[in-house]
Design a protein around this motif. Sequence first.
Motif, mmCIF file in Angstrom:
data_model
loop_
_atom_site.group_PDB
_atom_site.id
_atom_site.type_symbol
_atom_site.label_atom_id
_atom_site.label_comp_id
_atom_site.label_asym_id
_atom_site.label_seq_id
_atom_site.Cartn_x
_atom_site.Cartn_y
_atom_site.Cartn_z
ATOM 1 N N LYS A 255 0.849 -1.188 0.000
ATOM 2 C CA LYS A 255 0.000 0.000 0.000
ATOM 3 C C LYS A 255 0.886 1.241 0.000
ATOM 4 O O LYS A 255 2.058 1.175 0.415
ATOM 5 C CB LYS A 255 -0.919 0.019 1.219
ATOM 6 C CG LYS A 255 -0.208 0.062 2.560
ATOM 7 C CD LYS A 255 -1.194 0.043 3.718
ATOM 8 C CE LYS A 255 -0.475 0.076 5.060
ATOM 9 N NZ LYS A 255 -1.418 0.049 6.202
ATOM 10 N N PRO A 256 0.370 2.380 -0.463
ATOM 11 C CA PRO A 256 1.171 3.613 -0.471
ATOM 12 C C PRO A 256 1.561 4.021 0.951
ATOM 13 O O PRO A 256 0.789 3.854 1.894
ATOM 14 C CB PRO A 256 0.226 4.644 -1.100
ATOM 15 C CG PRO A 256 -0.791 3.849 -1.826
ATOM 16 C CD PRO A 256 -0.965 2.574 -1.060
ATOM 17 N N LEU A 257 2.785 4.532 1.087
ATOM 18 C CA LEU A 257 3.266 4.998 2.381
ATOM 19 C C LEU A 257 3.412 6.510 2.358
ATOM 20 O O LEU A 257 3.930 7.080 1.393
ATOM 21 C CB LEU A 257 4.606 4.343 2.711
ATOM 22 C CG LEU A 257 4.619 2.811 2.739
ATOM 23 C CD1 LEU A 257 6.021 2.307 3.090
ATOM 24 C CD2 LEU A 257 3.607 2.277 3.731
ATOM 25 N N ILE A 258 2.958 7.150 3.392
ATOM 26 C CA ILE A 258 3.075 8.604 3.518
ATOM 27 C C ILE A 258 4.454 8.928 4.076
ATOM 28 O O ILE A 258 4.862 8.384 5.113
ATOM 29 C CB ILE A 258 1.985 9.161 4.456
ATOM 30 C CG1 ILE A 258 0.596 8.755 3.972
ATOM 31 C CG2 ILE A 258 2.099 10.674 4.570
ATOM 32 C CD1 ILE A 258 -0.491 9.006 4.988
ATOM 33 N N THR A 259 5.171 9.802 3.397
ATOM 34 C CA THR A 259 6.523 10.163 3.824
ATOM 35 C C THR A 259 6.606 11.655 4.089
ATOM 36 O O THR A 259 6.157 12.471 3.276
ATOM 37 C CB THR A 259 7.557 9.781 2.748
ATOM 38 O OG1 THR A 259 7.422 8.398 2.438
ATOM 39 C CG2 THR A 259 8.966 10.045 3.236
ATOM 40 N N GLN A 260 7.182 12.019 5.233
ATOM 41 C CA GLN A 260 7.432 13.424 5.543
ATOM 42 C C GLN A 260 8.917 13.606 5.819
ATOM 43 O O GLN A 260 9.583 12.702 6.315
ATOM 44 C CB GLN A 260 6.595 13.874 6.741
ATOM 45 C CG GLN A 260 6.853 13.106 8.023
ATOM 46 C CD GLN A 260 5.890 13.460 9.144
ATOM 47 O OE1 GLN A 260 4.826 14.021 8.900
ATOM 48 N NE2 GLN A 260 6.257 13.138 10.377
ATOM 49 N N TYR A 261 9.422 14.774 5.477
ATOM 50 C CA TYR A 261 10.855 15.033 5.583
ATOM 51 C C TYR A 261 11.142 16.045 6.691
ATOM 52 O O TYR A 261 10.376 16.991 6.900
ATOM 53 C CB TYR A 261 11.400 15.519 4.246
ATOM 54 C CG TYR A 261 11.372 14.445 3.175
ATOM 55 C CD1 TYR A 261 12.486 13.652 2.939
ATOM 56 C CD2 TYR A 261 10.208 14.194 2.433
ATOM 57 C CE1 TYR A 261 12.459 12.648 1.989
ATOM 58 C CE2 TYR A 261 10.170 13.194 1.470
ATOM 59 C CZ TYR A 261 11.296 12.426 1.258
ATOM 60 O OH TYR A 261 11.262 11.421 0.315
ATOM 61 N N ALA A 262 12.245 15.817 7.386
ATOM 62 C CA ALA A 262 12.672 16.683 8.482
ATOM 63 C C ALA A 262 14.143 17.035 8.281
ATOM 64 O O ALA A 262 14.845 16.369 7.498
ATOM 65 C CB ALA A 262 12.453 15.983 9.817
ATOM 66 N N PRO A 263 14.647 18.058 8.963
ATOM 67 C CA PRO A 263 16.068 18.415 8.816
ATOM 68 C C PRO A 263 16.977 17.255 9.200
ATOM 69 O O PRO A 263 16.622 16.434 10.054
ATOM 70 C CB PRO A 263 16.242 19.595 9.785
ATOM 71 C CG PRO A 263 14.871 20.161 9.946
ATOM 72 C CD PRO A 263 13.932 18.999 9.849
ATOM 73 N N PRO A 264 18.160 17.162 8.588
ATOM 74 C CA PRO A 264 19.118 16.102 8.955
ATOM 75 C C PRO A 264 19.480 16.184 10.430
ATOM 76 O O PRO A 264 19.487 17.271 11.023
ATOM 77 C CB PRO A 264 20.333 16.396 8.064
ATOM 78 C CG PRO A 264 19.815 17.260 6.956
ATOM 79 C CD PRO A 264 18.689 18.055 7.531
ATOM 80 N N ARG A 265 19.792 15.043 11.023
ATOM 81 C CA ARG A 265 20.184 15.009 12.422
ATOM 82 C C ARG A 265 21.685 15.219 12.564
ATOM 83 O O ARG A 265 22.465 14.758 11.735
ATOM 84 C CB ARG A 265 19.782 13.669 13.049
ATOM 85 C CG ARG A 265 18.292 13.429 13.115
ATOM 86 C CD ARG A 265 17.959 12.093 13.741
ATOM 87 N NE ARG A 265 18.539 10.980 13.009
ATOM 88 C CZ ARG A 265 18.304 9.704 13.287
ATOM 89 N NH1 ARG A 265 17.514 9.391 14.291
ATOM 90 N NH2 ARG A 265 18.868 8.748 12.576
ATOM 91 N N ALA A 266 22.067 15.901 13.622
ATOM 92 C CA ALA A 266 23.496 16.143 13.885
ATOM 93 C C ALA A 266 24.223 14.817 14.059
ATOM 94 O O ALA A 266 23.731 13.905 14.714
ATOM 95 C CB ALA A 266 23.650 16.996 15.135
ATOM 96 N N GLY A 267 25.409 14.721 13.464
ATOM 97 C CA GLY A 267 26.246 13.539 13.625
ATOM 98 C C GLY A 267 25.976 12.428 12.629
ATOM 99 O O GLY A 267 26.768 11.490 12.519
ATOM 100 N N ASP A 268 24.851 12.484 11.909
ATOM 101 C CA ASP A 268 24.549 11.441 10.929
ATOM 102 C C ASP A 268 25.438 11.586 9.700
ATOM 103 O O ASP A 268 25.661 12.699 9.213
ATOM 104 C CB ASP A 268 23.078 11.526 10.493
ATOM 105 C CG ASP A 268 22.141 10.858 11.475
ATOM 106 O OD1 ASP A 268 22.630 10.263 12.447
ATOM 107 O OD2 ASP A 268 20.919 10.934 11.265
ATOM 108 N N ILE A 269 25.936 10.455 9.190
ATOM 109 C CA ILE A 269 26.741 10.492 7.972
ATOM 110 C C ILE A 269 25.825 10.508 6.750
ATOM 111 O O ILE A 269 24.638 10.191 6.845
ATOM 112 C CB ILE A 269 27.702 9.292 7.908
ATOM 113 C CG1 ILE A 269 26.919 7.970 7.890
ATOM 114 C CG2 ILE A 269 28.673 9.325 9.076
ATOM 115 C CD1 ILE A 269 27.790 6.761 7.701
ATOM 116 N N TYR A 270 26.366 10.879 5.597
ATOM 117 C CA TYR A 270 25.542 10.984 4.400
ATOM 118 C C TYR A 270 25.481 9.669 3.633
ATOM 119 O O TYR A 270 24.408 9.221 3.224
ATOM 120 C CB TYR A 270 26.068 12.101 3.492
ATOM 121 C CG TYR A 270 25.227 12.295 2.248
ATOM 122 C CD1 TYR A 270 23.893 12.686 2.353
ATOM 123 C CD2 TYR A 270 25.742 12.070 0.975
ATOM 124 C CE1 TYR A 270 23.097 12.853 1.227
ATOM 125 C CE2 TYR A 270 24.963 12.234 -0.158
ATOM 126 C CZ TYR A 270 23.644 12.625 -0.027
ATOM 127 O OH TYR A 270 22.866 12.777 -1.143
#
Length: 303
Positions: A255-270
């Motif tokens: 089924k379709p999934l709803i996705t929302q975006y938030a600012p990157p978290r500190a310390g996370d690698i790309y």
Amino acid sequence: MKVLVTGGAGFIGSHIVDRLIEAGFQTVVLDNLSAGCLANVNPAARFIEKDVRERDLVDLLGAERFDFVIHQAAQTTVPKSLADPRYDCDVNIMGLVNLLEACRSSGVKRIVFASSAAVYGDPAVLPLHEEADKQPTSFYGLSKLTAEKYLELYYKNFGLEYVTLRYANVYGERQTDSGEGGVISSFLTKALVGEPLTVFGDGTQTRDFIYVRDVAEANYRALFTANANRSYNIGTGQEISINELVRLMQRLVGKPLITQYAPPRAGDIYRSALKILAACANLDWQPVYSLAEGLGRTLTSLR
């Protein structure tokens, strides 16, 4: 053979315990249950509720006389390490040193240590081999790298054998939403109830996701390898973006999934992907489960 698994009531640790029990080992679980769950512990294992930082750990290991120790107990999240560096250091470094002293004084033959791809930081070239530059971007990555150095020196000075396994992003049954691979548990849980999935960043960041049973097998094989006293990457060598992960989950859920975006978290690698040739050759190990198969098994466990 008698094996102690610290953190054996946790996500990865409990799967390692299952593998040891399957192999017929006498297995003891040590866990303070701060993140683990007693229901995760294989009933064939003996359980001891204790923190690796407790001073009487030396007495416990002296009385039990373990052949091997598999050390999974840790503070495992990047955000928590940045919010409370003192706690991260206390658990991941001081807890390890306390355990190493207990191993040294009680005659443990070898310790297998759970490290992390976080020791590398945010690399420019992928996939990463074990000798790649290490520039951790979080205190979690730094504590794991420091712990690796302690293991090296305990071997050089006291002869305590070790194998360090640098995990990619581990996922699978019994995982909570915390930890490096917790995005899969979080996404699948929310997908099943129709809640939106929160992606930190634009979703183009990549990870190397490895199924927990493959990780458990790597720990088992690390007990016996003749190529000890070094570090091994434990991943798949494949990177997938978070956006691609969501699309794959959508097909599995149906089924379709709803996705929302938030600012990157500190310390996370790309980006992240680990080269695993050394582990394949020297541990006689390789990942068995595809991402689709592992996700399917994880999804089934949540339904």
